[in-house]
Write a protein that holds these residues in place. Structure first.
Motif, PDB file in Angstrom:
ATOM      1  N   SER A  34     -31.030  44.009 -20.256  1.00 22.01           N
ATOM      2  CA  SER A  34     -31.211  42.738 -19.551  1.00 22.01           C
ATOM      3  C   SER A  34     -30.508  41.754 -20.448  1.00 22.01           C
ATOM      4  O   SER A  34     -30.307  42.086 -21.786  1.00 22.01           O
ATOM      5  CB  SER A  34     -32.862  42.219 -19.650  1.00 22.01           C
ATOM      6  N   PRO A  35     -30.453  40.544 -19.888  1.00 27.63           N
ATOM      7  CA  PRO A  35     -29.621  39.524 -20.848  1.00 27.63           C
ATOM      8  C   PRO A  35     -30.304  38.993 -21.829  1.00 27.63           C
ATOM      9  O   PRO A  35     -29.591  38.991 -23.161  1.00 27.63           O
ATOM     10  CB  PRO A  35     -29.250  38.313 -19.734  1.00 27.63           C
ATOM     11  N   ASP A  36     -31.601  39.105 -22.043  1.00 29.49           N
ATOM     12  CA  ASP A  36     -32.380  38.761 -23.044  1.00 29.49           C
ATOM     13  C   ASP A  36     -32.336  39.692 -24.250  1.00 29.49           C
ATOM     14  O   ASP A  36     -32.294  39.518 -25.425  1.00 29.49           O
ATOM     15  CB  ASP A  36     -33.786  38.246 -22.882  1.00 29.49           C
ATOM     16  N   ALA A  37     -32.363  41.005 -23.870  1.00 29.55           N
ATOM     17  CA  ALA A  37     -32.120  41.953 -24.646  1.00 29.55           C
ATOM     18  C   ALA A  37     -30.654  42.251 -25.178  1.00 29.55           C
ATOM     19  O   ALA A  37     -30.686  42.208 -26.478  1.00 29.55           O
ATOM     20  CB  ALA A  37     -32.487  43.631 -24.138  1.00 29.55           C
ATOM     21  N   GLU A  38     -29.802  41.896 -24.553  1.00 30.46           N
ATOM     22  CA  GLU A  38     -28.560  42.049 -25.153  1.00 30.46           C
ATOM     23  C   GLU A  38     -28.427  40.795 -25.955  1.00 30.46           C
ATOM     24  O   GLU A  38     -27.779  40.860 -27.181  1.00 30.46           O
ATOM     25  CB  GLU A  38     -27.454  41.705 -23.898  1.00 30.46           C
ATOM     26  N   TYR A  39     -28.784  39.418 -25.945  1.00 30.40           N
ATOM     27  CA  TYR A  39     -28.814  38.497 -26.616  1.00 30.40           C
ATOM     28  C   TYR A  39     -29.527  38.947 -28.078  1.00 30.40           C
ATOM     29  O   TYR A  39     -29.123  38.651 -29.232  1.00 30.40           O
ATOM     30  CB  TYR A  39     -29.560  37.333 -26.079  1.00 30.40           C
ATOM     31  N   LEU A  40     -30.775  39.246 -28.099  1.00 36.00           N
ATOM     32  CA  LEU A  40     -31.476  39.699 -29.185  1.00 36.00           C
ATOM     33  C   LEU A  40     -30.695  40.755 -30.008  1.00 36.00           C
ATOM     34  O   LEU A  40     -30.636  40.633 -31.071  1.00 36.00           O
ATOM     35  CB  LEU A  40     -33.032  40.150 -28.795  1.00 36.00           C
TER      36      LEU A  40
END
Length: 127
Positions: free
Chosen positions: A42-48
């Motif tokens: 997900s975008p948040d997992a990628e960011y983290l």
């Protein structure tokens, strides 16, 4: 090759590994996660995950300092640094998003590897 030379050789390999992992995580987090066995993030997992890139680059710097200075305090610091990573990959393996066959086992092996190199670096700190 004796123990000292073997651990120093592993350290040089860790410089390259952490440089590659940190750089790839910053430049292409989605592709790096895929290589590690993660499903499409997900975008948040990628960011983290991208935020971990500087951590691994810092690890590469610590390994480089130990290789160059070869002082007991540097090997001791590396032992502690790698010791902090013993359970990290094991915890990550519990994610349902890590689904590629063998990926979870690989993450467990990474924890065992970090334990073994931490012990090796600790041994060099006593030389």
């Amino acid at each position: 090759m004796g123990l000292v030379e073997r651990v120093q050789s592993v350290n040089r390999g860790m410089i390259a590994f952490d440089l590659l992992l940190g750089s790839a995580t910053l430049a292409a987090p989605r592709a790096t996660l895929k290589v590690l066995g993660h499903q499409r993030p997900s975008p948040d997992a990628e960011y983290l995950f991208r935020r971990c890139g500087p951590i691994w680059l810092t690890f590469a710097a610590a390994h480089t300092v130990a290789a160059i200075r070869d002082e007991p305090r540097d090997w001791w610091a590396l032992a502690w640094l790698r010791g902090t990573e013993i359970a990290t990959d094991v915890v990550w393996s519990a994610s349902p998003a890590v689904s590629r066959p063998g990926a979870k086992a690989g993450l467990w092996l990474a924890g065992l590897y970090n334990l073994s190199v931490a012990l090796g670096f600790a041994r060099l700190s006593r030389s």
